[in-house]
Design a protein around this motif. Structure first.
Motif, mmCIF file in Angstrom:
data_model
loop_
_atom_site.group_PDB
_atom_site.id
_atom_site.type_symbol
_atom_site.label_atom_id
_atom_site.label_comp_id
_atom_site.label_asym_id
_atom_site.label_seq_id
_atom_site.Cartn_x
_atom_site.Cartn_y
_atom_site.Cartn_z
ATOM 1 N N GLU A 69 50.692 33.430 41.349
ATOM 2 C CA GLU A 69 49.256 33.534 41.971
ATOM 3 C C GLU A 69 48.836 34.978 41.703
ATOM 4 O O GLU A 69 47.423 35.438 41.149
ATOM 5 C CB GLU A 69 49.273 33.175 43.268
ATOM 6 N N HIS A 128 45.567 36.274 39.411
ATOM 7 C CA HIS A 128 44.150 36.663 40.145
ATOM 8 C C HIS A 128 44.157 38.095 39.588
ATOM 9 O O HIS A 128 43.009 38.915 39.247
ATOM 10 C CB HIS A 128 44.327 36.821 41.511
ATOM 11 N N ASN A 162 41.896 21.310 38.379
ATOM 12 C CA ASN A 162 41.564 21.620 39.832
ATOM 13 C C ASN A 162 41.123 20.690 40.603
ATOM 14 O O ASN A 162 40.386 19.871 40.562
ATOM 15 C CB ASN A 162 40.235 22.703 39.526
ATOM 16 N N SER A 165 43.156 23.198 46.364
ATOM 17 C CA SER A 165 42.907 24.774 46.462
ATOM 18 C C SER A 165 41.511 24.883 45.490
ATOM 19 O O SER A 165 41.498 24.286 44.475
ATOM 20 C CB SER A 165 43.836 25.521 45.872
ATOM 21 N N GLN A 170 42.747 27.470 42.615
ATOM 22 C CA GLN A 170 43.836 27.414 41.726
ATOM 23 C C GLN A 170 43.515 26.421 40.478
ATOM 24 O O GLN A 170 43.368 25.120 40.728
ATOM 25 C CB GLN A 170 44.972 26.951 42.343
ATOM 26 N N TRP A 171 43.575 26.701 39.307
ATOM 27 C CA TRP A 171 43.732 25.829 37.928
ATOM 28 C C TRP A 171 45.157 25.865 37.637
ATOM 29 O O TRP A 171 45.504 26.933 37.205
ATOM 30 C CB TRP A 171 42.741 26.327 37.048
ATOM 31 N N HIS A 172 45.459 24.648 37.176
ATOM 32 C CA HIS A 172 47.124 24.470 36.737
ATOM 33 C C HIS A 172 46.874 23.774 35.343
ATOM 34 O O HIS A 172 46.068 22.718 35.042
ATOM 35 C CB HIS A 172 47.781 23.823 37.586
ATOM 36 N N TRP A 209 51.309 24.134 45.072
ATOM 37 C CA TRP A 209 50.177 23.321 44.777
ATOM 38 C C TRP A 209 50.463 21.798 44.433
ATOM 39 O O TRP A 209 49.854 21.123 45.007
ATOM 40 C CB TRP A 209 49.458 23.970 43.817
#
Length: 614
Positions: A171, A175, A255, A260, A263-265, A290
């Motif tokens: 994270e 960011h 997302n 969240s 947060q993109w995974h 997440w």
């Protein structure tokens, strides 16, 4: 080309590198060396020593200046690999995740040269008692303060992108990497718009791609169902437009706002657009914070009335269709090796070959999967799609070898494979739409129109302001138009051009497909496959001719040890046929397989790395 694509480097610092990658990397380093020393030799031959300076200080000034120019040359290529939807990547057969390592290489070079450039000037100013230059912001020439701010932004991204930091504090890395916007702004204010134009092509394509991704991420997509396995694994099934095609090994970013908003995974797409034209699936294994929150949220939902779930996606991003089919068609055998959740890319490969088996001969398949516990064996059942249509699996020459390293014997009654599964079917919501190409059916043609029209808008705005406002000011002998507002206006016009052209294209395509999306969602309001049938499959009520029964027949489970990959691969490679070897996570497994395939005794083993370096 087969020889050039064989791995020649396996371990750090560059990771797994093929011969052709190493050749291009060395040629690029040679280009940088020639670029730097050609300028330095010319500068030193015409050097002029200013009063109060020594010859070494004059040379240091020239050397530091040219280090900045070399850094800008690297920066010109830096943004091409991270434009996920760029057609340039597809033209050379690269996926967005496979090209990340080139971005990493270029990023290290950029920061090495820019850091040396900044340190060189600091040493020069300190040696000539001009340290006050560090806080100078010149009005009409190169400004030092924005250069220092750009360097600090770059160092922050550089440090947090190191493997130890990125793997343990993702994270923080993610960011901090958003500072690229400040880096570009301060870099442009430092060097001026003229030098910025040298890196403009890569930055411009990245800006177009990034804004299109932003527009796609604002929409909510239709989540049809979710399958929860005993191995703490979740399969999400989305409604997809039939016009959206993707190749095996594609990736998609997900997302879930209720988990969240920020947060993109990334996850591998496990479905095949050929076999499942209306469905797109991803498999998510509970690992980090997440995924743990997502699993707990889905588990707490009632089976009968789960309601609907807001989800946004970006992608999918994949190989070009021609390139993606090459490794499936050009080999006599395919060996797929995975560890844990690394099996997910190969689910899409198997499903794609099931579809191709109707019209053509497919290679024989061997899937070697390594799991920690017997509960993870349930991931093999995800090979059968929830939407059905998998009867063609009987035409495949398929063999599954599963290795459970954390247990010495099978659990009583084979509980892991027979554990019940929870399946949720979500209701549609009016704002939800199928996953569709952000630029519609003819995405390449539309993307070309967006790029050309946005650049035309930029040039028109730039020309109008320069002709009507900037030049009249510069024409006055007593005034010079300031450098900072001129640079900011140019960047503003660039952003306006991209926003206007891309927004118009997306809105036009979205309006065209609204009716089709509504009709498709209505058709998926009821499950295509009864949940009872899926549950029965896990309860042991299997029909002997069913795909699940077939998979159990071709699966051999080994407990208490790891596979002898060298023996297994060399045994297959010794048969005299061309064997494609694909390996997925974890990194240690990738390196072991690449080492085996690069050995002289494995000349007919062709390594295909499935790399995830986000």
């Amino acid at each position: 080309m087969a020889a050039w694509r064989r791995p020649v480097l396996v371990r750090d610092p560059l990771g797994i590198v093929t011969a052709i990658e190493l050749a291009f990397f060395l040629m690029f380093l040679a280009l940088l060396a020639w670029f730097y020393f050609a300028f330095i030799s010319l500068d030193f031959s015409k050097i002029i020593v200013r009063p109060g300076r020594k010859i070494w200080q004059a040379k240091l000034f020239m050397a530091a200046l040219r280090l900045g120019h070399v850094g800008s040359l690297c920066c010109a290529f830096l943004f091409f690999p991270v434009a996920r939807g760029s057609p340039l990547l597809q033209l050379v057969g690269l996926t967005s995740e496979a090209s990340i390592k080139y971005h990493v290489w270029l990023g290290h070079l950029v920061m090495l040269f820019f850091t040396a450039h900044g340190l060189g000037y600091i040493v020069l100013w300190a040696s000539t008692d001009q340290i006050h230059e560090m806080v100078e912001w010149a009005r009409t020439r190169v400004a030092n303060v924005p250069g220092e701010l750009a360097l600090l932004s770059g160092i922050a991204m550089w440090v947090t992108s190191l493997p130890r930091v990125r793997r343990h504090m993702f994270e923080l890395f993610f960011h901090t990497h958003q500072l690229y916007a400040l880096f570009l702004v301060f870099y442009t204010l430092h060097v001026g718009i003229t030098v910025f134009c040298s890196i403009l092509p890569g930055v411009f394509l990245f800006m177009v791609d990034r804004y299109l991704r932003f527009l796609q991420s604002r929409a909510r997509v239709r989540l049809v169902s979710a399958r929860l396995l005993a191995s703490k694994t979740v399969e999400l099934n989305f409604c997809k437009s039939p016009c959206l095609t993707h190749s095996p090994l594609s990736t998609i970013f997900v997302n879930v706002p209720c988990v969240s908003r920020l947060q993109w995974h990334p996850f591998t797409v496990t479905s095949s657009s050929s076999l499942e034209p209306d469905m797109l699936s991803v498999v998510i294994k509970r690992a980090g914070t997440w995924t743990q929150k997502l699993h707990e949220m889905l588990t707490s939902l009632p089976d009968s009335q789960p309601g609907h779930l807001d989800v946004s996606v970006e992608g999918p991003y994949s190989y070009s269709q021609d390139t993606s089919g090459s490794f499936l068609d050009h080999y006599d055998s395919l060996v797929m090796i995975s560890g844990g959740s690394g099996i997910t890319p190969f689910i899409s490969v198997i499903r794609e070959l099931v579809h191709r088996s109707v019209t053509t001969t497919t290679p024989s398949l061997l899937l070697i999967s390594v799991f920690k516990s017997s509960a993870d064996l349930a991931m093999l059942d995800l090979i059968v799609p929830a939407s059905g249509g998998f009867s063609g699996v009987f035409r495949l020459d398929l063999r599954l070898e599963a290795f459970v390293t954390g247990e010495n014997m099978a659990p009583t009654g084979d509980v892991a494979r027979k554990a019940p599964v929870k399946e949720l079917w979500f209701k549609p919501s009016p704002p939800h739409a199928p996953i569709a190409p952000v630029l519609g059916h003819n995405s390449w043609l539309c993307l070309a129109a967006v790029v050309s029209s946005s650049f035309a808008v930029f040039l028109l705005l730039l020309g109008a302001v320069q002709r009507l406002y900037v030049y009249p000011v510069d024409g006055n002998s007593n005034r010079v138009y300031p450098r900072v507002p001129r640079t900011l206006l140019n960047m503003l016009f660039l952003c306006v051009g991209v926003a206007v052209a891309a927004s118009a294209a997306v809105l036009w395509n979205r309006r065209r497909r609204n009716d089709e999306a509504a009709k498709q969602i209505n058709n998926l309001t009821t499950p295509a496959t009864s949940p009872d049938k899926v549950t029965d499959g896990y309860a042991g009520v299997e029909v002997e001719s069913s795909p699940r029964h077939f998979l159990e027949q071709v699966t051999q489970v080994h407990f208490g040890g790891r596979p002898n990959l060298r023996r297994m691969l060399l045994q297959i490679g010794g048969s005299g046929t061309d064997v494609g070897v694909m390996a997925s996570d974890p990194p240690g497994l990738l390196e072991d397989v690449a080492t085996i395939c690069s050995s002289p005794s494995a000349s007919n083993l062709h390594f295909e790395s499935i790399s995830f370096s986000w």
